[in-house]
Design a protein around this motif. Structure first.
Motif, mmCIF file in Angstrom:
data_model
loop_
_atom_site.group_PDB
_atom_site.id
_atom_site.type_symbol
_atom_site.label_atom_id
_atom_site.label_comp_id
_atom_site.label_asym_id
_atom_site.label_seq_id
_atom_site.Cartn_x
_atom_site.Cartn_y
_atom_site.Cartn_z
ATOM 1 N N LEU A 10 26.348 40.234 -11.581
ATOM 2 C CA LEU A 10 27.829 40.062 -11.829
ATOM 3 C C LEU A 10 27.878 38.490 -12.355
ATOM 4 O O LEU A 10 27.257 37.601 -12.065
ATOM 5 C CB LEU A 10 28.694 40.419 -11.005
ATOM 6 N N SER A 11 29.264 38.137 -12.676
ATOM 7 C CA SER A 11 29.450 36.792 -12.629
ATOM 8 C C SER A 11 29.540 36.236 -11.191
ATOM 9 O O SER A 11 29.639 37.066 -10.190
ATOM 10 C CB SER A 11 30.743 36.352 -13.388
ATOM 11 N N LYS A 12 29.731 34.895 -10.917
ATOM 12 C CA LYS A 12 29.622 34.186 -9.548
ATOM 13 C C LYS A 12 30.992 34.721 -9.019
ATOM 14 O O LYS A 12 30.677 35.090 -7.537
ATOM 15 C CB LYS A 12 29.385 32.762 -9.655
ATOM 16 N N ALA A 17 33.924 37.932 -4.933
ATOM 17 C CA ALA A 17 35.055 38.746 -4.737
ATOM 18 C C ALA A 17 34.579 40.072 -4.394
ATOM 19 O O ALA A 17 35.392 40.810 -3.420
ATOM 20 C CB ALA A 17 35.913 38.818 -6.167
ATOM 21 N N LEU A 18 33.770 40.684 -5.070
ATOM 22 C CA LEU A 18 33.283 42.159 -4.567
ATOM 23 C C LEU A 18 32.781 42.294 -2.931
ATOM 24 O O LEU A 18 32.968 42.950 -2.289
ATOM 25 C CB LEU A 18 32.430 42.740 -5.533
ATOM 26 N N ALA A 19 31.920 41.232 -2.865
ATOM 27 C CA ALA A 19 31.335 41.085 -1.430
ATOM 28 C C ALA A 19 32.333 40.985 -0.161
ATOM 29 O O ALA A 19 32.370 41.464 0.777
ATOM 30 C CB ALA A 19 30.353 39.976 -1.162
ATOM 31 N N ASP A 20 33.370 40.197 -0.563
ATOM 32 C CA ASP A 20 34.485 39.812 0.404
ATOM 33 C C ASP A 20 35.255 41.284 0.621
ATOM 34 O O ASP A 20 35.693 41.536 1.756
ATOM 35 C CB ASP A 20 35.616 38.788 -0.068
ATOM 36 N N SER A 33 26.894 40.504 0.368
ATOM 37 C CA SER A 33 26.725 39.223 -0.157
ATOM 38 C C SER A 33 26.645 38.824 -1.576
ATOM 39 O O SER A 33 26.564 39.755 -2.177
ATOM 40 C CB SER A 33 25.364 38.526 0.793
ATOM 41 N N ALA A 34 26.927 37.657 -1.846
ATOM 42 C CA ALA A 34 26.847 37.156 -3.366
ATOM 43 C C ALA A 34 25.602 35.929 -3.325
ATOM 44 O O ALA A 34 25.788 35.113 -2.642
ATOM 45 C CB ALA A 34 27.949 36.454 -3.895
ATOM 46 N N GLU A 60 34.760 52.840 -6.957
ATOM 47 C CA GLU A 60 36.479 52.843 -6.585
ATOM 48 C C GLU A 60 36.615 51.271 -6.476
ATOM 49 O O GLU A 60 37.784 50.945 -7.022
ATOM 50 C CB GLU A 60 36.722 53.948 -5.697
ATOM 51 N N LEU A 61 35.955 50.777 -5.592
ATOM 52 C CA LEU A 61 36.372 49.359 -5.117
ATOM 53 C C LEU A 61 36.179 48.309 -6.147
ATOM 54 O O LEU A 61 36.996 47.395 -6.328
ATOM 55 C CB LEU A 61 35.666 48.839 -3.888
ATOM 56 N N SER A 62 35.242 48.590 -6.982
ATOM 57 C CA SER A 62 34.910 47.759 -8.023
ATOM 58 C C SER A 62 35.871 47.692 -9.163
ATOM 59 O O SER A 62 36.475 46.747 -9.622
ATOM 60 C CB SER A 62 33.299 47.791 -8.492
ATOM 61 N N ARG A 63 36.428 48.751 -9.344
ATOM 62 C CA ARG A 63 37.604 49.157 -10.406
ATOM 63 C C ARG A 63 38.868 48.468 -9.830
ATOM 64 O O ARG A 63 39.443 47.931 -10.470
ATOM 65 C CB ARG A 63 37.917 50.625 -10.605
#
Length: 289
Positions: A10-12, A17-20, A33-34, A60-63
Motif C-alpha cells: 500500500l502507500s505509506k 491507517a490500516l494497521a491502526d 504494522s506498517a 471489509e475493514l479495508s473498504r
C-alpha cells in the motif's frame, strides 16, 4: 499455535491507517504494522493472526478505512521461530532523554551520565527503538527535570521499558500494567535484570480495571504508549485516577490522530502542554487541571 501472516503493498499513509484500524479491532489480529522494504522502497501492511485469518473481515475493514477492498496475501509463519526476537537481535543502543536503552549483546559499558536500561528483544512491545518509545522517554525526562512525582503508573507497559526507566531515575515504585500476560512476565523479568524488582509492580489488567491501580490513585505521573483508539477510550478512566497537576504522557499516536486523542482528554479536564514529533508519530504531554 499456527500463525498466518496477512500482507499487502500500500502507500505509506494507507499502510499506517490500516494497521491502526486493525489494532483497534478485537481479536482480528495478534499484531499489525506498517513498514518499508529498504531495497525497493515499497510500503507494506502486515498482520499476524492466530490460525486462519478472517479475510472477509480484513477486506471489509479495508473498504471502510481505505475506500476500497484490497488483495491480501496470506502465508504461514514457522511457529518454532520467535520472529519478534530474531528481527530485533543486534539492534544498536538508543539514547533518548538522558536514558540509554541497550541489549545484553552490547559490549561497551553504558555512557556516563545516562540512565541505563537493558531490554532484550522479547514477545512484547518496547525495546526503545520505535519513535513512540523514544518520544515517551524524552517526555519523561522533560517531566522529571521540573518535578519529582511520587505516585507512578505505566499503562500498557509492554517490556516494561518506560516503567523501569522511571524507577531507575526516581528510585520509586511504579505500577506497570498490561492486558497481555506475556508482557507482564517480560516486565517482571526485565525489572529483575535491571535491579528494580522491588520497585516495579507488574499487573495483568484490562485498561485500568484493577483494584491495585484504583487503590493507589491518584497518580502524579501516568504514561501510556498504546494506540490512538484505546488511548481515547481510556481517557475517562485515566482522568479519574490522575491527581490534580498530574503529568500524563501518551504515545502510539500518528500525527493525524493527535487532535482526536487530545480532545478526548480535554473532556476530562486534561489539557495539552506539549507535543513531541518523531517522524509520523506524536507523543503528547498533558496535565490534569
Amino acid at each position: 499455535m499456527t500463525v498466518e501472516q496477512v500482507r499487502v503493498a500500500l502507500s505509506k499513509q494507507q499502510a499506517y491507517a490500516l494497521a491502526d484500524a486493525v489494532m483497534e479491532e478485537d481479536a482480528l489480529a495478534l499484531t499489525a504494522s506498517a513498514h518499508e522494504d529498504e531495497e525497493t522502497g515499497t510500503w507494506y501492511f502486515e498482520a499476524s493472526c492466530e490460525g486462519e485469518p478472517d479475510l472477509e473481515a480484513f477486506q471489509e475493514l479495508s473498504r471502510r478505512v481505505l475506500g476500497a477492498a484490497v488483495e491480501f496475501e496470506v502465508e504461514s509463519i514457522d511457529p518454532s521461530i520467535d520472529w519478534v526476537s530474531r528481527s530485533l537481535e543486534g539492534l544498536a543502543p538508543v539514547r533518548a532523554g538522558g536514558f540509554f536503552v541497550y541489549g545484553s549483546h552490547e559490549i561497551d559499558p553504558p555512557p556516563y551520565g545516562l540512565t541505563p536500561v537493558m531490554i532484550d528483544a522479547a514477545q512484547a512491545f518496547g525495546t526503545g527503538h520505535h519513535e513512540t518509545t523514544t518520544g515517551c522517554l524524552e517526555a519523561i525526562d522533560i517531566t522529571l527535570k521540573r518535578k519529582r512525582p511520587r505516585y507512578l503508573l505505566d499503562v500498557g507497559t509492554g517490556t516494561g521499558v518506560l516503567a523501569i526507566a522511571i524507577a531507575k531515575r526516581l528510585k520509586s515504585p511504579v505500577i506497570a500494567s498490561d492486558i497481555d500476560p506475556i508482557a507482564v512476565e517480560t516486565t517482571r523479568n526485565n525489572a529483575a535484570t535491571n535491579g528494580v524488582s522491588k520497585l516495579i509492580v507488574p499487573l495483568l489488567a484490562t485498561g485500568l480495571d484493577h483494584r491495585t491501580i484504583a487503590g493507589n490513585a491518584p497518580y502524579d505521573l501516568i504514561v501510556a504508549n498504546i494506540l490512538a483508539g484505546p488511548l481515547s477510550q481510556l481517557a475517562p478512566a485515566i482522568g479519574r485516577v490522575a491527581g490534580r497537576g498530574a503529568t500524563i504522557v501518551l504515545s502510539g499516536i500518528l500525527e493525524h490522530q493527535a487532535a482526536r486523542v487530545t480532545n478526548a482528554y480535554h473532556l476530562q479536564g486534561i489539557t495539552l502542554r506539549r507535543k513531541l514529533q518523531r517522524r509520523d508519530w506524536t507523543t503528547l504531554m498533558l496535565e490534569k487541571l
